[in-house]
Design a protein around this motif. Structure first.
Motif, mmCIF file in Angstrom:
data_model
loop_
_atom_site.group_PDB
_atom_site.id
_atom_site.type_symbol
_atom_site.label_atom_id
_atom_site.label_comp_id
_atom_site.label_asym_id
_atom_site.label_seq_id
_atom_site.Cartn_x
_atom_site.Cartn_y
_atom_site.Cartn_z
ATOM 1 N N UNK A 36 -22.284 3.197 -5.429
ATOM 2 C CA UNK A 36 -21.040 3.245 -4.683
ATOM 3 C C UNK A 36 -20.970 4.379 -3.686
ATOM 4 N N UNK A 37 -19.910 4.336 -2.882
ATOM 5 C CA UNK A 37 -19.653 5.339 -1.858
ATOM 6 C C UNK A 37 -18.155 5.567 -1.785
ATOM 7 N N UNK A 38 -17.772 6.832 -1.789
ATOM 8 C CA UNK A 38 -16.347 7.175 -1.684
ATOM 9 C C UNK A 38 -16.139 8.148 -0.525
ATOM 10 N N UNK A 39 -14.903 8.262 -0.036
ATOM 11 C CA UNK A 39 -14.617 9.263 0.988
ATOM 12 C C UNK A 39 -14.693 10.668 0.396
ATOM 13 N N UNK A 40 -15.168 11.615 1.178
ATOM 14 C CA UNK A 40 -15.233 13.006 0.752
ATOM 15 C C UNK A 40 -16.529 13.634 1.218
ATOM 16 N N UNK A 41 -16.721 14.885 0.815
ATOM 17 C CA UNK A 41 -17.953 15.595 1.161
ATOM 18 C C UNK A 41 -18.377 16.422 -0.033
ATOM 19 N N UNK A 42 -19.657 16.761 -0.064
ATOM 20 C CA UNK A 42 -20.188 17.573 -1.152
ATOM 21 C C UNK A 42 -20.362 19.015 -0.707
ATOM 22 N N UNK A 43 -20.127 19.934 -1.644
ATOM 23 C CA UNK A 43 -20.456 21.343 -1.434
ATOM 24 C C UNK A 43 -21.374 21.780 -2.557
ATOM 25 N N UNK A 44 -22.207 22.766 -2.262
ATOM 26 C CA UNK A 44 -23.210 23.266 -3.194
ATOM 27 C C UNK A 44 -22.616 24.394 -4.012
ATOM 28 N N UNK A 54 -10.713 16.964 1.588
ATOM 29 C CA UNK A 54 -9.828 17.832 2.349
ATOM 30 C C UNK A 54 -9.719 17.334 3.784
ATOM 31 N N UNK A 55 -9.013 18.075 4.606
ATOM 32 C CA UNK A 55 -8.833 17.667 5.996
ATOM 33 C C UNK A 55 -10.165 17.599 6.739
ATOM 34 N N UNK A 56 -11.060 18.525 6.462
ATOM 35 C CA UNK A 56 -12.375 18.516 7.124
ATOM 36 C C UNK A 56 -13.139 17.231 6.806
ATOM 37 N N UNK A 57 -13.082 16.782 5.562
ATOM 38 C CA UNK A 57 -13.792 15.540 5.206
ATOM 39 C C UNK A 57 -13.117 14.330 5.841
ATOM 40 N N UNK A 58 -11.805 14.349 5.951
ATOM 41 C CA UNK A 58 -11.101 13.237 6.606
ATOM 42 C C UNK A 58 -11.402 13.217 8.099
ATOM 43 N N UNK A 59 -11.391 14.399 8.732
ATOM 44 C CA UNK A 59 -11.649 14.479 10.184
ATOM 45 C C UNK A 59 -13.047 13.980 10.538
ATOM 46 N N UNK A 60 -14.020 14.251 9.676
ATOM 47 C CA UNK A 60 -15.402 13.861 9.968
ATOM 48 C C UNK A 60 -15.783 12.517 9.340
ATOM 49 N N UNK A 61 -14.840 11.889 8.636
ATOM 50 C CA UNK A 61 -15.091 10.617 7.941
ATOM 51 C C UNK A 61 -16.300 10.728 7.010
ATOM 52 N N UNK A 62 -16.417 11.871 6.329
ATOM 53 C CA UNK A 62 -17.529 12.121 5.406
ATOM 54 C C UNK A 62 -17.461 11.186 4.206
ATOM 55 N N UNK A 63 -18.640 10.888 3.672
ATOM 56 C CA UNK A 63 -18.730 10.045 2.479
ATOM 57 C C UNK A 63 -19.677 10.675 1.460
ATOM 58 N N UNK A 64 -19.516 10.233 0.227
ATOM 59 C CA UNK A 64 -20.350 10.669 -0.889
ATOM 60 C C UNK A 64 -20.929 9.427 -1.551
ATOM 61 N N UNK A 65 -22.241 9.400 -1.698
ATOM 62 C CA UNK A 65 -22.881 8.302 -2.424
ATOM 63 C C UNK A 65 -23.087 8.728 -3.868
ATOM 64 N N UNK A 66 -22.909 7.772 -4.746
ATOM 65 C CA UNK A 66 -23.084 8.056 -6.158
ATOM 66 C C UNK A 66 -23.153 6.785 -6.962
#
Length: 138
Positions: A36-44, A54-66
């Motif tokens: 699957x894939x969801x909206x968001x971003x990963x941090x280390x 957060x707003x940064x992930x929404x602005x960049x349309x970031x996704x996370x695969x898992x």
């Protein structure tokens, strides 16, 4: 059969993935899996990532695969403990929120997230194992 008897769906993206350090914690509770894939971003965070919505992930349309895991309901209690989630409006490390897969709208369930990156560096990949391979060269 009601939904509770069928299991609870949880999206995992880090150390709970197969082959990583905490997969054995969830393994006995798994009934089904789906990519699957969801909206968001990963941090280390170091040994594991955090999903940030957060707003940064929404602005960049970031996704996370898992991986979507359908687990026995008793497994959710164990995951809450692992992720330091004590309940709504409690002092939690991770928050547990309901999300829907961006490609498969019938896939939805819980995910553990941070509402902000807490100053941790962004992960350059959308899939944590790919980032680990890039870091280690393996």
């Amino acid at each position: 059969m009601n939904k509770r008897q069928l299991g609870v769906r949880v999206f995992v993206y880090g150390s709970l993935l197969p082959g990583l350090s905490n997969h054995q914690v969830v393994l006995p509770y798994i009934r089904e899996t789906a990519s699957g894939t969801i909206p968001g971003r990963l941090v280390d965070v170091g040994e594991y990532p955090a999903a940030v919505r957060d707003q940064a992930s929404r602005n960049s349309a970031s996704v996370i695969q898992g991986l979507w895991l359908t687990i026995d309901p008793s497994g959710l209690v164990l995951l809450d403990e692992l992720e330091d989630f004590y309940g709504i409006e409690e002092l939690n490390d991770y928050e547990r929120i309901w999300v829907r897969d961006i490609h498969h709208r019938n896939l939805e369930g819980w995910v553990y997230i941070w509402p902000a990156d807490r100053g941790c560096p962004a992960v350059s990949e959308v899939f944590w194992p790919d980032y680990l391979k890039k870091l280690t060269g393996k």
